[in-house]
Structures are given as C-alpha cells and as structure tokens.
Enzyme design. Structure first.
Site, PDB file in Angstrom:
ATOM      1  N   GLU A  54      49.509  30.548  66.813  1.00 20.80           N
ATOM      2  CA  GLU A  54      50.790  31.135  66.407  1.00 20.80           C
ATOM      3  C   GLU A  54      50.644  31.811  65.041  1.00 20.80           C
ATOM      4  O   GLU A  54      50.023  31.263  64.121  1.00 20.80           O
ATOM      5  CB  GLU A  54      51.820  30.012  66.350  1.00 20.80           C
ATOM      6  CG  GLU A  54      53.214  30.406  65.922  1.00 20.80           C
ATOM      7  CD  GLU A  54      54.147  29.199  65.881  1.00 20.80           C
ATOM      8  OE1 GLU A  54      55.374  29.412  65.811  1.00 20.80           O
ATOM      9  OE2 GLU A  54      53.645  28.052  65.928  1.00 20.80           O
ATOM     10  N   LYS A 123      59.323  34.262  70.333  1.00 18.83           N
ATOM     11  CA  LYS A 123      59.499  32.825  70.502  1.00 18.83           C
ATOM     12  C   LYS A 123      60.962  32.517  70.789  1.00 18.83           C
ATOM     13  O   LYS A 123      61.859  33.090  70.180  1.00 18.83           O
ATOM     14  CB  LYS A 123      59.043  32.115  69.226  1.00 18.83           C
ATOM     15  CG  LYS A 123      59.020  30.590  69.271  1.00 18.83           C
ATOM     16  CD  LYS A 123      58.379  30.050  67.996  1.00 18.83           C
ATOM     17  CE  LYS A 123      58.258  28.540  67.995  1.00 18.83           C
ATOM     18  NZ  LYS A 123      57.574  28.059  66.768  1.00 18.83           N
ATOM     19  N   CYS A 179      54.394  27.647  70.667  1.00 17.54           N
ATOM     20  CA  CYS A 179      54.556  26.345  70.033  1.00 17.54           C
ATOM     21  C   CYS A 179      55.761  25.546  70.534  1.00 17.54           C
ATOM     22  O   CYS A 179      55.716  24.983  71.616  1.00 17.54           O
ATOM     23  CB  CYS A 179      54.601  26.513  68.514  1.00 17.54           C
ATOM     24  SG  CYS A 179      54.149  24.980  67.632  1.00 17.54           S
ATOM     25  N   SER A 206      51.474  24.139  64.824  1.00 13.41           N
ATOM     26  CA  SER A 206      51.431  22.700  65.063  1.00 13.41           C
ATOM     27  C   SER A 206      50.570  21.958  64.060  1.00 13.41           C
ATOM     28  O   SER A 206      49.408  21.634  64.314  1.00 13.41           O
ATOM     29  CB  SER A 206      50.940  22.416  66.487  1.00 13.41           C
ATOM     30  OG  SER A 206      51.102  21.049  66.809  1.00 13.41           O
ATOM     31  N   LEU A 374      27.965   0.127 106.489  1.00 11.34           N
ATOM     32  CA  LEU A 374      28.920   0.273 105.388  1.00 11.34           C
ATOM     33  C   LEU A 374      30.367   0.136 105.844  1.00 11.34           C
ATOM     34  O   LEU A 374      31.171  -0.564 105.223  1.00 11.34           O
ATOM     35  CB  LEU A 374      28.735   1.636 104.718  1.00 11.34           C
ATOM     36  CG  LEU A 374      27.538   1.828 103.793  1.00 11.34           C
ATOM     37  CD1 LEU A 374      27.503   3.272 103.302  1.00 11.34           C
ATOM     38  CD2 LEU A 374      27.624   0.880 102.610  1.00 11.34           C
ATOM     39  N   GLU A 488      33.750  10.495 109.025  1.00  7.40           N
ATOM     40  CA  GLU A 488      33.452  10.529 110.456  1.00  7.40           C
ATOM     41  C   GLU A 488      34.562  11.229 111.236  1.00  7.40           C
ATOM     42  O   GLU A 488      34.298  11.982 112.178  1.00  7.40           O
ATOM     43  CB  GLU A 488      33.255   9.103 110.966  1.00  7.40           C
ATOM     44  CG  GLU A 488      32.022   8.428 110.387  1.00  7.40           C
ATOM     45  CD  GLU A 488      31.888   6.978 110.801  1.00  7.40           C
ATOM     46  OE1 GLU A 488      30.786   6.431 110.663  1.00  7.40           O
ATOM     47  OE2 GLU A 488      32.888   6.379 111.265  1.00  7.40           O
ATOM     48  N   TRP A 493      32.658  12.469 114.336  1.00  2.82           N
ATOM     49  CA  TRP A 493      31.510  11.596 114.580  1.00  2.82           C
ATOM     50  C   TRP A 493      32.003  10.209 114.996  1.00  2.82           C
ATOM     51  O   TRP A 493      31.875   9.215 114.312  1.00  2.82           O
ATOM     52  CB  TRP A 493      30.631  11.529 113.336  1.00  2.82           C
ATOM     53  CG  TRP A 493      29.298  10.873 113.524  1.00  2.82           C
ATOM     54  CD1 TRP A 493      28.896   9.688 112.982  1.00  2.82           C
ATOM     55  CD2 TRP A 493      28.187  11.357 114.276  1.00  2.82           C
ATOM     56  NE1 TRP A 493      27.603   9.399 113.356  1.00  2.82           N
ATOM     57  CE2 TRP A 493      27.136  10.409 114.147  1.00  2.82           C
ATOM     58  CE3 TRP A 493      27.968  12.490 115.058  1.00  2.82           C
ATOM     59  CZ2 TRP A 493      25.904  10.577 114.781  1.00  2.82           C
ATOM     60  CZ3 TRP A 493      26.729  12.656 115.676  1.00  2.82           C
ATOM     61  CH2 TRP A 493      25.718  11.709 115.530  1.00  2.82           C
ATOM     62  N   TYR A 496      35.388   8.983 121.416  1.00  2.00           N
ATOM     63  CA  TYR A 496      36.820   9.154 121.676  1.00  2.00           C
ATOM     64  C   TYR A 496      37.364   8.058 122.599  1.00  2.00           C
ATOM     65  O   TYR A 496      36.695   7.602 123.522  1.00  2.00           O
ATOM     66  CB  TYR A 496      37.054  10.524 122.311  1.00  2.00           C
ATOM     67  CG  TYR A 496      38.511  10.835 122.580  1.00  2.00           C
ATOM     68  CD1 TYR A 496      39.361  11.195 121.541  1.00  2.00           C
ATOM     69  CD2 TYR A 496      39.045  10.743 123.868  1.00  2.00           C
ATOM     70  CE1 TYR A 496      40.691  11.476 121.769  1.00  2.00           C
ATOM     71  CE2 TYR A 496      40.374  11.020 124.107  1.00  2.00           C
ATOM     72  CZ  TYR A 496      41.201  11.393 123.059  1.00  2.00           C
ATOM     73  OH  TYR A 496      42.512  11.669 123.288  1.00  2.00           O
ATOM     74  N   LYS A 639      40.320  14.657 118.667  1.00  2.00           N
ATOM     75  CA  LYS A 639      40.179  13.248 118.307  1.00  2.00           C
ATOM     76  C   LYS A 639      41.157  12.873 117.197  1.00  2.00           C
ATOM     77  O   LYS A 639      41.796  11.821 117.241  1.00  2.00           O
ATOM     78  CB  LYS A 639      38.743  12.965 117.865  1.00  2.00           C
ATOM     79  CG  LYS A 639      37.696  13.172 118.950  1.00  2.00           C
ATOM     80  CD  LYS A 639      36.296  12.858 118.445  1.00  2.00           C
ATOM     81  CE  LYS A 639      35.256  13.094 119.532  1.00  2.00           C
ATOM     82  NZ  LYS A 639      33.877  12.784 119.082  1.00  2.00           N
TER      83      LYS A 639
END
Length: 681
Positions: A54, A123, A179, A206, A374, A488, A493, A496, A639
């Site tokens: 500013e 401003k 600002c 600021s 996992l 997946e 993957w 179904y 799916k």
C-alpha cells in the site's frame, strides 16, 4: 514432447508475486526505482503479476506529507517512470499511490502493464481507530463507479468497479483491494471474485504487532477459500518510518485456503515471494460449488456492474518450470502434523460409520474376510476399534481366512497372526474344493487339469469368498464388512456382484490405497493396539500388493497388482485430480510429471520407507494415465453405480453414486484420451 506442454500458461496456470521493496520515506523517485528493480527481477523469473505494498510509491507512514502538493506531483512523476519502465517487461504491476481527484485524495491501487496505466482502484474502508488516522488524509472510494482519473496526461478508468483481464490469457483475471478492505466484514474482493476475478490482491501497509502475522495469514486463507480464488497479499516492510510503528514486510500467496508461499519477515533486502497459481482448479471449483453461483445471484450479479479492463500479457508459452509444491500423494499430507491430524480424522470417520451401522442394524456379529493384505487388515482394525467403543467383545468379529490356489503362506500366516493378536473369532475355510467343483462343472480347462489361469479362474475364487461371507452372515446374524478401497473402485479392480465389490457396509470405500498404509502406520505410532498387533501390522505393510489368485510362475514370482494396473501412487494421483478437481488429462500429466520425476525433490510423507521411494518419467506417467482414463471412464462405472453404503472420508472425493460421483455406466473415455493426445506430451 509438444512445444507448449511444459508451459504453465498452456495448463491455465499463472505466476504471481508479492513484492517487498525497501521503502524510502516520502522519496517517490527512490521508491519508483525500487519498484522498477523488483519488476525487472519479476520479469526475469517469468512472473505474470506483481503486487506491491500500500502507498508503495511514497511509503505509507508519511502522515500529513500526503497532503502536500509537492508530494502529490512527485507521486505522478514516479508513476510515469514506473509505467515507462514496463514497456518491455512482461509482468503486470499493482503499485500503491495517493492520487488527487475532484478536491479529494484517494489511497489507490494502480495497475500498470506494458507501458500504460490500466486503471486505478481507490481504497474503500479507511481505518480511523487505534494507531490509524487515514480519514485525516484520504477519501473513501465507496460508491465510485464508472469514473476516470487523470494521471499526468493520461485519463484512465477509476473506481471500485474494476477487474483486470488479459485479452490473450482468458484465465488471467485479477481484482485489487487495499489493506483495511479485507479486515472489513464485507471485503470488496468478494464482489470482485463474484464478478469473475480469479486472483484477488491486497496492497497493504499493515504495521506489525505481536500476533498480527497470524491474523493476516488467517484472513488471506479464509478469503481465498470463501471467494474460491487465489489471494496475493503484500505488506510494507523495511525502510518505512518507524516513528511510532514497525513493519515486517509479510508477503503471502494463498489458493483455496492453502498457503503456497510466504516471504521472509523482517528481511533487510528487497524480496519477491513467488508461486504459480492454478486458475483451472479455481474455475472448476467454482463450477462445482453451487453456493458460489447463488452468492453471485443474491448479490445482483456483480459481473454486470464491474468494468473489465483488458490488457495484453503476450505469453510465449516457454518452459519456465513450476514454482508450486505438488504432493506426490494428494491424499496424504507431507508434513507430520497434518498427516497425524488427517489420519486421526480418517480412522475415526471409518470407525464412526461402522459403529453407527452396527447399532442401527442390531447385528450380533461382524463378518470379515481376512487375507493378510492391506485392505482387509485395515478393515479389521477399524472393526476392532468400533466394537471396543460399543463395549462389545472382539469375539463378536468373525474373521475368515479363505486360502485359494495361489494363497501364500506369508499372507495366510499374517492373517492368522493378526486375528489372534486382536482376539477375534477366527476360522479358516479352504475354498479350493468348491472352486475346483465349480470350474469342473463349467467345463473350464483348469477343471480338466490344464494350467489355465484366466479371469474366470480368478473370479471363481473371488466370488466364492464373498458368497461364503454372505451366507456366514445369514447363518450367524452378521454384517459383512467390505474391505475394498477407493483406488480399486476407481479402477474397477474388483469382482462385480458376488465378489469383493459387494458387502453390507464398505468401510474402506472412501480411502485410497496410498492413504491406507499411512493409516495403519498411524495406528502403530499412536498405540491404538498392543505390541503384538503392531508387529503383525509392520509385517503386512512390508508385503507386495497382490490378489494371490494366480499361482507363481516358473521363477517363483507372485501375481503383482501394480504390474497389471499400474502403480497405485500414480493411479491415486490421477484419481484425485479427476474426482476432486476435474482437470484436463494433459494438466494431470503435467502435474504428475513435476511431482514424480525427481525422487530427491520435495518432501516425502514421514514414515514412507526409503527403499520404496521411486520416480516416474513422462512416458511412464502418460502410459498409466491413458490406461487409468479407459478404466475409470469406460469400463468401471457400472461397478461404482451399484456400490453398498460407505462413509465419505476424504475431501478428495468418493465414488459413491449417492455421494461425490454420478456418471453413466455406458460412458466413454474418448474425450479425455483426445484431450491428452492433443495437449499432452
């Protein structure tokens, strides 16, 4: 590689900077020289937009000197010098200056580019409390629209109704506020964003006091999130008058609430903090967020009130690198504190979802197929925690390991060790006799003793396992807990129907494969279970991912999932940017290339094993992206359209037909493949 592929502009990205010059108190000529020097640095670094503090042309804290004619004339001369210096510079500048008009003095943001002043924004909110006395010198720009102002010999647009747009880069659109404007309950940048600006800028002085830097960062982050924009903030720094105040020169760049870059505070040298912002991401997010459009409607469509000031950026689409951190694992934070927080939330979302389903159905047992991999491991430890919180014994969890023709002793052993460590009810059902009978009845070659290991051979085993689980649940008043994960499901993957696609409740369906391993590590690190359980979890984490449906080959190598469908690290990267952001495939390839091309660059999530770290070249990225697009858009949606219930876990998205993702089951990937071919590497 196509000429433009490596250019950020080709991918609807922009390079922005927050500038912190060394101020000279009231010396407009010196401040102009400092501005020009930083503008040239920005040009050399291929910056598109530079935001200065500013009143940067005069410096801020000169008090009544703002009202002196000599100071005002010097300001205009300095602006003209800066303007002339930009004739051969690429960046557009936003500089701060006090300019007189109709007997009033305005605190302004002046947009300058390619040798001309584009427009001047006054401003709106003038602080006049505590240490601030701006109403003593300046008039508010509130309500000034459709006007012009003379800056030397040039008449330019003036008002709070300006946004600036590059005629030759449709995604380069910015708005300026000053600002105090964004400390107000109604920041002008909100209207600017609703009118179409993708980059909101704040020229700020600021002064600094304890804690103020946090407040500025909070406001910048919140405004960038609320207005769905990038927010560039530049505060006054060294050289400002310290008669009564001090200055730290904080510069920040945020996008959608995320910090991209921050300057060095209290520096003694001029600084440019630079980051590349993703305009395509912002545009896509606005289109997805109906509330953003409603806000524009309720505000009377600000785009009808704002003047769009055009300018030329003249991009050359050169390769200027990428100044933006791209996480290798978009679903996994790469800072320890964020990773811990995200894992805590993800794990407890899953536990809460399953806990509620158990309470709502009144089932006596939870039925889980435990393979030692996992996904089933994580589903099982989630189930154990849910039963603990319900005050029920873990023996109410019925875990079944169901070895098939290719089950290894390692995974089966881990499955048994985990079930015993957790203290659940554990059983084993050998599915091979039933599978052999089914294959014989079908007339499959394997039923005649031939080593034919096709998709039917695989799915007979996968289907039998799920069939057993559902019938066991019928028999024992149980609920089948699904183990399949988001990765997946994105790739299709899964088998179904009567296969791992189906369950009574899918606790993992909102969690990608790359996050699951970190959730398991988090459970170990935070002592969710005992030492015996932790040891088994460590062993499971060290295994290669395999469905173990096909016997090992002559060399002893087991079936590898990632050899078939590609690295989960890349697939999860692709899924995130398709699901969450809807980015063009060429852009996804560009981001993945930057994220993965150098193993030693950037941060890896804490705890990620050194030996597992790798890199991928552009050809590899493109290969697996093409295959991902076909699997995701063409072959797998049917799916996902029939998924059981599951909790949404990540803001990155889910694939539930009742949640984040709705798509036709008979769609095609042609448009995505064509875009990648036309604009990709």
């Amino acid at each position: 590689m196509q000429t433009r592929f490596t250019s950020i502009h080709h991918h609807r990205m922009l390079r922005v900077a927050a500038a912190t010059p060394i101020a000279s108190v009231g010396d407009a000529a010196a401040n102009a020289a400092a501005t020009i020097a930083l503008a040239r640095r920005a040009h050399d670094q291929a910056v598109d937009l530079v935001v200065f503090p500013e009143l940067s042309i005069t410096s801020y804290a000169i008090d009544d000197l703002h009202l002196q004619t000599a100071q005002q004339l010097a300001t205009v001369e300095a602006l003209q010098a800066v303007t002339k210096a930009t004739e051969d510079l690429a960046p557009t500048l936003l500089v701060g200056a006090a300019l007189p008009r109709n007997g009033r003095l305005y605190n302004c943001a002046v947009a300058i580019g390619r040798g001309r002043i584009l427009g001047v924004v006054p401003k709106t909110f003038l602080p006049n409390y505590r240490e601030y006395y701006e109403k003593r010198w300046f008039a508010s720009g509130a309500g000034i629209t459709g006007e012009t102002i003379m800056v030397g010999e040039q008449e330019v647009p003036f008002g709070t109704d300006l946004i600036f747009a590059a005629a030759d880069l449709p995604h380069f659109i910015f708005h300026a506020e000053i600002c105090e404007d964004y400390w107000s309950p109604t920041p002008p940048s909100t209207a600017g964003a609703l009118a179409g600006a993708l980059i909101c800028c704040n020229l700020s002085a600021s002064n600094v006091v304890i804690g103020k830097s946090r407040e500025r960062a909070m406001l910048s982050a919140s405004q960038s999130a609320r207005a769905i924009c990038a927010y560039v903030y530049s505060a006054a720094g060294p050289g400002e008058s310290t008669t009564d105040l001090a200055w730290d020169g904080q510069g920040t760049i945020h996008e959608l609430g995320e910090p991209l870059a921050e300057s060095t505070r209290f520096a003694l040298e001029p600084e440019l903090v630079i980051a590349d912002i993703d305009a395509e991401r912002l545009i896509q997010e606005r289109m997805r967020n109906g509330t953003f459009g409603d806000a524009a409607t309720f505000s009377g469509h600000p785009e009808k009130r704002f003047r769009r000031i055009l300018f030329d950026r003249r991009p050359d689409f050169a390769d200027v690198g990428l100044q933006r951190a791209i996480r290798r694992f978009p679903f996994v934070p790469d800072t320890p504190a964020r990773l811990d927080e995200d894992c805590y939330e993800a794990f407890n979302i899953q536990v809460e979802g399953l806990l509620k389903r158990v309470a709502a159905t009144g089932v006596e047992k939870l039925v889980i197929g435990v393979s030692g991999g996992l996904d089933s491991t994580h589903a099982l430890i989630v189930a154990a925690k849910a039963m603990d919180r319900l005050g029920r014994p873990r023996t109410d969890i019925l875990g079944f390991t169901m070895p098939g023709f290719a089950t290894s002793e390692g995974t089966k052993g881990n499955a048994w060790r985990l079930m015993r460590a957790l203290g659940i009810t554990a059983e084993e059902i050998d599915i091979r006799p039933a599978a052999r009978t089914m294959l014989e009845g079908m007339g499959h070659p394997f039923g005649r003793g031939e080593p034919v290991y096709d998709v039917t051979f695989e799915n007979v085993q996968a289907g039998l396992r799920t069939d057993y689980l559902f019938r066991l649940a019928n028999q024992r008043n149980g609920l089948v807990v699904g183990t399949g994960d988001l990765s997946e499901l994105a790739l299709g993957w899964c088998t179904y129907g009567v296969g791992d696609h189906m369950s009574h409740y899918g606790v993992n369906a909102g969690v990608p494969k790359t996050l699951i391993q970190f959730l398991i590590r988090w459970c170990i690190a935070t002592d969710q279970y005992d030492a015996e359980t932790d040891a088994v979890l460590e062993s499971i984490l060290a295994q290669e991912i395999s469905p173990e449906l096909v016997p090992a080959d002559e060399s002893g190598a087991m079936q590898s999932t990632e050899d078939k469908i590609g690295p989960y690290a890349l697939n999860d990267f692709f899924a995130h940017y398709v699901l969450r952001h809807g980015l063009a495939p060429s852009k996804i390839a560009f981001l993945a290339w930057h994220a993965w091309r150098d193993m030693d660059a950037g941060r890896w999530p804490i705890g990620y094993p050194e030996e597992a770290r790798t890199s991928y070249d552009l050809a590899t990225v493109k290969l697996w992206l093409e295959r991902f697009l076909v699997r995701f858009f063409t072959t797998s949606q049917f799916k996902r359209s029939a998924l059981p219930n599951s909790p949404k876990v990540s803001a990155g998205g889910s694939v539930s037909p009742r949640g984040d993702w709705r798509a036709p089951s008979d769609g095609t990937a042609n448009a995505w493949l064509a875009e990648l071919a036309a604009n990709g590497p």
